[in-house]
Motif scaffolding. Structure first.
Motif, PDB file in Angstrom:
ATOM      1  N   GLY A   1       8.253   8.959  37.520  1.00 58.52           N
ATOM      2  CA  GLY A   1       8.970   9.934  36.655  1.00 58.52           C
ATOM      3  C   GLY A   1      10.033   9.771  35.806  1.00 58.52           C
ATOM      4  O   GLY A   1      10.883   8.872  36.198  1.00 58.52           O
ATOM      5  N   ASP A   2      10.123  10.533  34.642  1.00 56.11           N
ATOM      6  CA  ASP A   2      11.673  10.169  33.986  1.00 56.11           C
ATOM      7  C   ASP A   2      12.347  11.724  34.210  1.00 56.11           C
ATOM      8  O   ASP A   2      11.716  12.488  34.711  1.00 56.11           O
ATOM      9  N   GLU A   3      13.589  11.644  33.554  1.00 55.18           N
ATOM     10  CA  GLU A   3      14.273  12.939  33.580  1.00 55.18           C
ATOM     11  C   GLU A   3      13.610  14.308  32.978  1.00 55.18           C
ATOM     12  O   GLU A   3      13.939  15.246  33.521  1.00 55.18           O
ATOM     13  N   ALA A   4      12.856  13.929  32.024  1.00 56.84           N
ATOM     14  CA  ALA A   4      12.257  15.009  31.544  1.00 56.84           C
ATOM     15  C   ALA A   4      11.007  15.608  32.153  1.00 56.84           C
ATOM     16  O   ALA A   4      10.548  16.756  31.622  1.00 56.84           O
TER      17      ALA A   4
ATOM     18  N   LEU B   1       3.894  12.384  25.450  1.00 58.69           N
ATOM     19  CA  LEU B   1       3.740  13.595  24.438  1.00 58.69           C
ATOM     20  C   LEU B   1       4.384  14.754  25.048  1.00 58.69           C
ATOM     21  O   LEU B   1       4.353  15.773  24.466  1.00 58.69           O
ATOM     22  N   GLY B   2       5.397  14.465  25.924  1.00 60.39           N
ATOM     23  CA  GLY B   2       6.415  15.409  26.186  1.00 60.39           C
ATOM     24  C   GLY B   2       6.200  16.338  27.364  1.00 60.39           C
ATOM     25  O   GLY B   2       6.604  17.553  27.425  1.00 60.39           O
ATOM     26  N   ALA B   3       4.974  15.886  28.204  1.00 61.82           N
ATOM     27  CA  ALA B   3       5.036  16.532  29.284  1.00 61.82           C
ATOM     28  C   ALA B   3       6.145  17.144  30.357  1.00 61.82           C
ATOM     29  O   ALA B   3       6.638  16.241  30.462  1.00 61.82           O
ATOM     30  N   GLY B   4       6.111  18.353  30.457  1.00 61.25           N
ATOM     31  CA  GLY B   4       7.200  18.861  31.717  1.00 61.25           C
ATOM     32  C   GLY B   4       6.930  18.657  33.060  1.00 61.25           C
ATOM     33  O   GLY B   4       7.655  18.404  33.916  1.00 61.25           O
TER      34      GLY B   4
ATOM     35  N   VAL C   1      -0.703   8.599  32.669  1.00 63.27           N
ATOM     36  CA  VAL C   1       0.993   9.140  33.090  1.00 63.27           C
ATOM     37  C   VAL C   1       1.819   8.844  31.853  1.00 63.27           C
ATOM     38  O   VAL C   1       2.588   9.872  31.413  1.00 63.27           O
ATOM     39  N   LEU C   2       2.051   7.890  31.288  1.00 64.94           N
ATOM     40  CA  LEU C   2       2.941   7.377  30.446  1.00 64.94           C
ATOM     41  C   LEU C   2       2.590   7.945  29.128  1.00 64.94           C
ATOM     42  O   LEU C   2       3.465   8.273  28.197  1.00 64.94           O
ATOM     43  N   ALA C   3       1.293   8.193  28.854  1.00 65.92           N
ATOM     44  CA  ALA C   3       0.747   8.806  27.398  1.00 65.92           C
ATOM     45  C   ALA C   3       1.143  10.450  27.558  1.00 65.92           C
ATOM     46  O   ALA C   3       1.903  10.857  26.694  1.00 65.92           O
ATOM     47  N   ALA C   4       1.059  11.112  28.811  1.00 62.89           N
ATOM     48  CA  ALA C   4       1.414  12.455  28.832  1.00 62.89           C
ATOM     49  C   ALA C   4       3.065  12.569  28.708  1.00 62.89           C
ATOM     50  O   ALA C   4       3.529  13.401  27.916  1.00 62.89           O
ATOM     51  N   GLN C   5       3.641  11.571  29.430  1.00 60.75           N
ATOM     52  CA  GLN C   5       5.096  11.439  29.362  1.00 60.75           C
ATOM     53  C   GLN C   5       5.393  11.420  27.873  1.00 60.75           C
ATOM     54  O   GLN C   5       6.607  12.003  27.032  1.00 60.75           O
TER      55      GLN C   5
END
Length: 280
Positions: free
Chosen positions: A162-165, A140-143, A134-138
């Motif tokens: 999750g984060d804001e993005a 890399l800019g996963a929406g 999950v952190l790797a996908a975040q």
């Protein structure tokens, strides 16, 4: 005194870490020794505490990553955010071990190098490696990231990271919401045998699969993907990239300081895993 390092886990006989670390040390001219040690979570703290000053550090695999996080004296930012440690390095003052998570960087680099699109990622599994996925996908800019697992509470807890993005959601492995055909990448962190019984709809096999498993390869899930005409990438790519960061840590204590010749190190590590990637 020769510096000693090892990979710790249970089971551990399948691990490729000794082969790739030894290849790296040989390339770098480091006279270090690296072995594999079977160790359970309940004995990890006592084991590392009993090691002499010749022990420089450890790679930590399942099922020890949460326990390694607990016993580390200090944590790098990724280990702190993930609650997961896969690398222990003896502190410079000799008093205990510092903890790092190199899985996130390793997986992110491997996904990027494969040219995969993480924009809409499904993560299969809810364990320690799923957190890093999950952190790797975040990173890399996963929406959007959808976490799917048998344990609904664990999936929900992971989705709460999750984060804001990033839009996050939790699902069962057979959830119809996973079959909408919109995903761009699937990261499986499931144990290899779990792939045999997993309900895999045809729509998903059209999406590239990155399977962190590598023993055996192809994994049961990768075999099903390929039989359906899909593309499956092996976990050895992640293993190599996270190990490069581990060697940086063991060398300098800094996961961001490159090695003297990382291109040559990467090539040596790939050579050490070539037979595994071919199913040998």
């Amino acid at each position: 005194m020769v510096d000693q390092l090892a990979v710790l886990g249970w089971p551990i006989g399948h691990s490729l870490s000794p082969a790739i670390h030894r290849a790296a040390y040989s390339t770098l001219g480091l006279p270090w020794r690296y072995s594999a040690v079977r160790c359970g979570a309940d004995s990890l703290a006592a084991f590392v505490a009993s090691r002499g000053p010749e022990w420089r550090g450890f790679s930590v695999t399942m099922p020890l990553k949460e326990e390694a996080h607990r016993i580390a004296r200090d944590l790098d930012p990724v280990a702190r955010a993930s609650g997961v440690v896969n690398t222990l390095r003896r502190r410079d003052d000799g008093r205990g071990w510092d903890g790092f998570n190199t899985d996130v960087a390793g997986l992110a680099t491997a996904i990027g190098a494969a040219g995969l699109d993480p924009a809409d990622t499904i993560v299969l599994g809810t364990g320690a490696t799923a957190v890093s996925a999950v952190l790797a996908a975040q990173r890399l800019g996963a929406g959007r990231i959808r976490v799917a697992g048998r344990n609904s509470a664990a999936a929900a807890a992971l989705a709460a990271r999750g984060d804001e993005a990033t839009a996050m959601s939790a699902h069962g492995l057979a959830d119809e919401a996973l079959r909408d055909g919109s995903s761009t990448l699937i990261i499986s962190t499931l144990p290899g045998p779990a792939g045999r019984a997993l309900d895999v709809p045809a729509a998903l096999t059209a999406v590239p699969l990155f399977d962190v498993a590598y023993d055996p390869w192809p994994s049961p899930l990768a075999e099903r993907w390929r039989a359906a005409g899909g593309v499956a990438h092996p976990g050895t790519a992640m293993l190599i990239e996270q190990a490069i960061v581990q060697v940086r840590i063991f060398s300098s204590g800094d996961p961001d300081t490159p090695l003297a010749d990382e291109g040559a190190v990467r090539a040596a590590m790939r050579g050490a895993t070539a037979s595994a990637d071919m199913g040998g």
